[in-house]
Design an enzyme around this catalytic site. Structure first.
Site, PDB file in Angstrom:
ATOM      1  N   CYS A   1       5.658  10.159   9.145  1.00 26.98           N
ATOM      2  CA  CYS A   1       5.190  10.017   7.506  1.00 26.98           C
ATOM      3  C   CYS A   1       3.662  10.067   7.293  1.00 26.98           C
ATOM      4  CB  CYS A   1       5.595   9.000   7.037  1.00 26.98           C
ATOM      5  SG  CYS A   1       8.239   8.663   7.312  1.00 26.98           S
TER       6      CYS A   1
ATOM      7  N   CYS B   1       3.273   6.896   3.068  1.00 27.09           N
ATOM      8  CA  CYS B   1       4.807   7.950   2.370  1.00 27.09           C
ATOM      9  C   CYS B   1       5.245   6.117   1.663  1.00 27.09           C
ATOM     10  CB  CYS B   1       5.744   7.857   3.718  1.00 27.09           C
ATOM     11  SG  CYS B   1       7.098   8.036   3.623  1.00 27.09           S
TER      12      CYS B   1
ATOM     13  N   CYS C   1       9.050  13.490   7.173  1.00 26.35           N
ATOM     14  CA  CYS C   1       9.730  12.586   6.168  1.00 26.35           C
ATOM     15  C   CYS C   1      10.645  14.000   5.256  1.00 26.35           C
ATOM     16  CB  CYS C   1       8.769  11.846   6.056  1.00 26.35           C
ATOM     17  SG  CYS C   1       9.963  11.029   4.385  1.00 26.35           S
TER      18      CYS C   1
ATOM     19  N   CYS D   1       7.673  11.673   2.410  1.00 20.31           N
ATOM     20  CA  CYS D   1       6.432  11.960   1.629  1.00 20.31           C
ATOM     21  C   CYS D   1       5.962  14.102   1.936  1.00 20.31           C
ATOM     22  CB  CYS D   1       5.100  11.143   2.529  1.00 20.31           C
ATOM     23  SG  CYS D   1       5.516  11.382   4.154  1.00 20.31           S
TER      24      CYS D   1
END
Length: 364
Positions: A45, A49, A76, A79
């Site tokens: 991430c 995030c 992810c 994000c």
């Protein structure tokens, strides 16, 4: 603009623990500086995030998204780290140049030498610095050197050892820059402003409380807040050893001009200032003072106006560090889409300031 990486993210050498604190704070200024992978989920991430934060022992840090993917992590879906920050080759070049400058603070390397070490030309390196950081390599070196010098002084070192450790070749070089960057001599700064006389006053105003503080050269702080005590504490933390004394009578005329300006009775305001600023901050603040009363400009418009079209984020940071509210009208800078953006003294105050100026119908 190729990258949303902030100046702080580009130039900082971040430890693992510092990265972890950034992740916990969801600090989006560092998006693009690194990503973090979570071993239990196999996902990586951005620092900002919004997902639930994992335990520290499950986290691994990577400088690039491809490094995270080679280690077996997948992006992810919240994000979207692989899509949020387009890769800009200039960021890597500037980061390497900053690393070289920081590693050799006492070497006055020419732009050509620095460019050669980074595998590029002097012209391209200069343009990369200006586009990514908003300053030249020399200005960056000067700012980092000064920051090291100030740190050494605050740690209690004497001026001469501190200036040589920071990379200055002589005492004359640092003293000739002291007025513009420290606001006082280095020895005085190291003692928290010891010997500096600062007069201050606080008054209630339409936006809460107004604090005005001044040295013998001019106003050094104008701030807005919910209480006089909070504003006074912030001033004393900046100059803990200065002689700060309340002086309502001496500052009365300046306060009257400021309150008249806030009420729309004096659109034009021109008061003497004594503020510390980098070269970039000074250019931004001067541009803000040219925005007409009742008007606004976007961060990107200010960046273009000072010849740094990709430095909108740096302009926003210069606005956030403006120590003299109202006189340097950072409240007149908004986002490109018309949104308010940020404001050091609170968005409600920014909205109120803009509404008052628009409603007054006055012009400068």
């Amino acid at each position: 603009m190729f990258s949303r990486v902030s100046r702080t993210a580009v130039v900082s050498n971040l430890s693992a623990e510092r990265r972890w604190r950034i992740v916990l704070a969801r600090d989006r200024r560092y998006d693009g500086a690194f990503v973090y992978g979570v071993r239990s989920t196999g996902i990586y991430c951005l620092p900002s995030c919004p997902s639930r934060k994992p335990r520290r022992g499950q986290v691994e840090f990577f400088l690039q998204t491809d490094s995270a993917e080679r280690a077996g992590f997948r992006a992810c879906r919240r994000c979207r780290p692989g899509q949020a920050i387009p890769v800009d080759p200039r960021v890597a070049t500037v980061r390497e140049a900053c690393r070289l400058i920081d590693a050799h603070p006492d070497e006055p390397a020419s732009l050509a030498t620095l460019a050669a070490r980074c595998g590029t030309t002097a012209h391209r390196l200069l343009r990369a610095f200006q586009n990514v950081l908003g300053v030249s390599p020399r200005q960056y070196r000067d700012e980092r050197r000064l920051a090291r010098f100030k740190t050494q002084l605050k740690e209690g070192k004497k001026v001469s050892p501190a200036l040589y450790e920071a990379g200055y070749g002589s005492t004359s070089r640092v003293y000739e820059r002291a007025h513009a960057h420290l606001g006082m001599t280095p020895a005085t700064y190291s003692r928290g402003g010891l010997g500096v006389q600062i007069r201050t006053t606080t008054v209630p105003c339409a936006l809460g409380w107004l604090l005005v503080a001044a040295t013998e050269r001019g106003i050094c702080r104008i701030s807005l807040g919910d209480s006089a005590a909070t504003l006074e504490r912030a001033l004393r933390s900046e100059f803990p050893a200065a002689a700060i004394a309340r002086d309502d009578a001496t500052l009365k005329a300046w306060v009257a001009r400021l309150t008249a300006h806030l009420d729309g009775r004096a659109p034009r305001i021109d008061l003497p200032l004594d503020v510390r600023a980098t070269a970039f901050q000074r250019r931004v603040w001067e541009a803000l003072q040219r925005i007409p009363y009742g008007s606004t400009r976007s961060y990107s418009a200010i960046a273009r106006g000072i010849g740094k079209p990709t430095a909108a984020r740096a302009v926003a940071r210069a606005c956030a560090t403006n120590p003299v509210a109202i006189v340097v009208p950072c409240h007149r800078v908004v986002r490109e889409d018309g949104g308010l953006g940020g404001y050091r003294w609170g968005l409600k105050r920014k909205q109120a300031l803009l509404a008052r100026e628009a409603a007054s119908g006055a012009t400068e």
